[in-house]
Design an enzyme around this catalytic site. Sequence first.
Site, short mmCIF file in Angstrom:
data_model
loop_
_atom_site.label_atom_id
_atom_site.label_comp_id
_atom_site.label_asym_id
_atom_site.label_seq_id
_atom_site.Cartn_x
_atom_site.Cartn_y
_atom_site.Cartn_z
N LYS A 139 0.83 -1.21 0.00
CA LYS A 139 0.00 0.00 0.00
C LYS A 139 0.87 1.26 0.00
O LYS A 139 0.63 2.19 -0.77
CB LYS A 139 -0.93 0.02 1.22
CG LYS A 139 -1.94 -1.13 1.23
CD LYS A 139 -2.97 -0.96 2.34
CE LYS A 139 -2.42 -1.11 3.74
NZ LYS A 139 -1.94 -2.47 4.08
N ARG B 226 -9.97 0.44 8.93
CA ARG B 226 -9.60 -0.96 9.16
C ARG B 226 -10.66 -1.72 9.94
O ARG B 226 -10.49 -2.91 10.18
CB ARG B 226 -8.31 -1.00 9.98
CG ARG B 226 -7.04 -1.21 9.13
CD ARG B 226 -5.91 -1.05 10.07
NE ARG B 226 -4.72 -1.75 9.86
CZ ARG B 226 -3.59 -1.20 9.40
NH1 ARG B 226 -3.59 0.03 8.94
NH2 ARG B 226 -2.49 -1.89 9.39
N ARG C 130 11.29 -6.43 4.87
CA ARG C 130 11.09 -5.01 4.57
C ARG C 130 12.05 -4.13 5.38
O ARG C 130 12.27 -4.36 6.56
CB ARG C 130 9.64 -4.68 4.93
CG ARG C 130 9.25 -3.25 4.66
CD ARG C 130 7.77 -3.14 4.47
NE ARG C 130 7.01 -3.28 5.70
CZ ARG C 130 5.70 -3.08 5.76
NH1 ARG C 130 5.03 -2.77 4.69
NH2 ARG C 130 5.06 -3.23 6.89
N ARG D 52 11.04 -1.91 10.85
CA ARG D 52 9.95 -1.56 11.77
C ARG D 52 9.87 -2.59 12.88
O ARG D 52 10.05 -3.78 12.64
CB ARG D 52 8.62 -1.55 11.00
CG ARG D 52 8.23 -0.20 10.51
CD ARG D 52 7.04 -0.26 9.60
NE ARG D 52 5.87 -0.90 10.16
CZ ARG D 52 4.67 -0.88 9.58
NH1 ARG D 52 4.51 -0.25 8.43
NH2 ARG D 52 3.64 -1.48 10.13
N ARG E 285 -1.04 -9.33 12.97
CA ARG E 285 -1.57 -8.31 12.05
C ARG E 285 -2.44 -8.96 10.98
O ARG E 285 -3.48 -8.42 10.58
CB ARG E 285 -0.42 -7.53 11.41
CG ARG E 285 0.22 -6.56 12.40
CD ARG E 285 1.65 -6.19 12.03
NE ARG E 285 1.73 -5.33 10.87
CZ ARG E 285 2.87 -5.09 10.21
NH1 ARG E 285 3.99 -5.66 10.61
NH2 ARG E 285 2.87 -4.29 9.19
P1 AMP Z 1 0.43 0.10 9.06
O1 AMP Z 1 1.63 0.97 8.91
O2 AMP Z 1 -0.76 0.60 8.29
O3 AMP Z 1 0.71 -1.36 8.82
O4 AMP Z 1 0.00 0.20 10.61
C1 AMP Z 1 0.87 -0.21 11.63
C2 AMP Z 1 0.09 -0.44 12.92
O5 AMP Z 1 -0.54 0.78 13.32
C3 AMP Z 1 -1.04 -1.46 12.83
O6 AMP Z 1 -0.60 -2.79 13.01
C4 AMP Z 1 -1.94 -1.00 13.97
O7 AMP Z 1 -1.39 -1.35 15.23
C5 AMP Z 1 -1.84 0.52 13.84
N1 AMP Z 1 -2.84 1.08 12.91
C6 AMP Z 1 -2.60 1.74 11.75
N2 AMP Z 1 -3.72 2.13 11.15
C7 AMP Z 1 -4.73 1.69 11.95
C8 AMP Z 1 -6.15 1.74 11.88
N3 AMP Z 1 -6.77 2.35 10.84
N4 AMP Z 1 -6.85 1.17 12.89
C9 AMP Z 1 -6.26 0.57 13.93
N5 AMP Z 1 -4.93 0.46 14.06
C10 AMP Z 1 -4.16 1.02 13.08
#
Ligand code: AMP
Length: 207
Positions: free
Chosen positions: A15, A90, A124, A152, A163
């Site tokens: 993404k 989400r 990554r 990360r 996740r």
């Molecule tokens: P991402 O970078 O989008 O993979 O997000 C990393 C982490 O941030 C996720 O595993 C969640 O812990 C949190 N997170 C990001 N976006 C959301 C969302 N829209 N709702 C809930 N948790 C989120």
Amino acid sequence: MSGSIVLFGPPGAGKGTQADAIVESTGKPQVSTGDMLRAAVAQGTDLGMEAKGYMEAGELVPDSIIIGLIEERLTQTDAAGGVLFDGFPRTIPQAEALEKIADISLVISIEVPDESIVERIVGRRMDPETGQIYHVKFKPAPELIQGRLVQRKDDNEEAVRTRLSAYHGQTSPLKSWYSEAGILSSVNGNQAIAAVQEEISALLVQS
Ligand code: AMP
């Protein structure tokens, strides 16, 4: 396209990588809740402290926090012509909240099978100076900057499995929600980055 775009898909679907190209072609700013949360954690804000544990475990951060973040972000002037949501919504409550505050024109679902996700995420790496994302096998960084790459904290196998289960349990039901609304389009994310980008560009032209 006057409304906002949602970039949807499991963790590691690409993404963030695809978002860069969409921002360039549409001019819409990227709104990544993951990036916003990581910035809050790095700054040590109250919100960051609250979110940190959930993120490191690979669990979703509570809806109230996320919805508050988005509501505030959408009041900024650059969001007036629509934005590109990356990693949001989400959950169903997030999608319901979004419906009240933004007009969504297109939801792009990047489809990648679970078997590919773990390898993608565990390999990554990010360049902290530019934010550019690389992969040890699929998109190696130039040798010159390899020493400064970081991983990360939640890009480890255990957190990835959590996740993925959050994705299947709480996020993927949104696909039928957006499909019923007639705005969902899927692309094959299990191919070269440029090929995914081409499929997405075609969707952007059509809509
Ligand atoms: P991402 O970078 O989008 O993979 O997000 C990393 C982490 O941030 C996720 O595993 C969640 O812990 C949190 N997170 C990001 N976006 C959301 C969302 N829209 N709702 C809930 N948790 C989120």
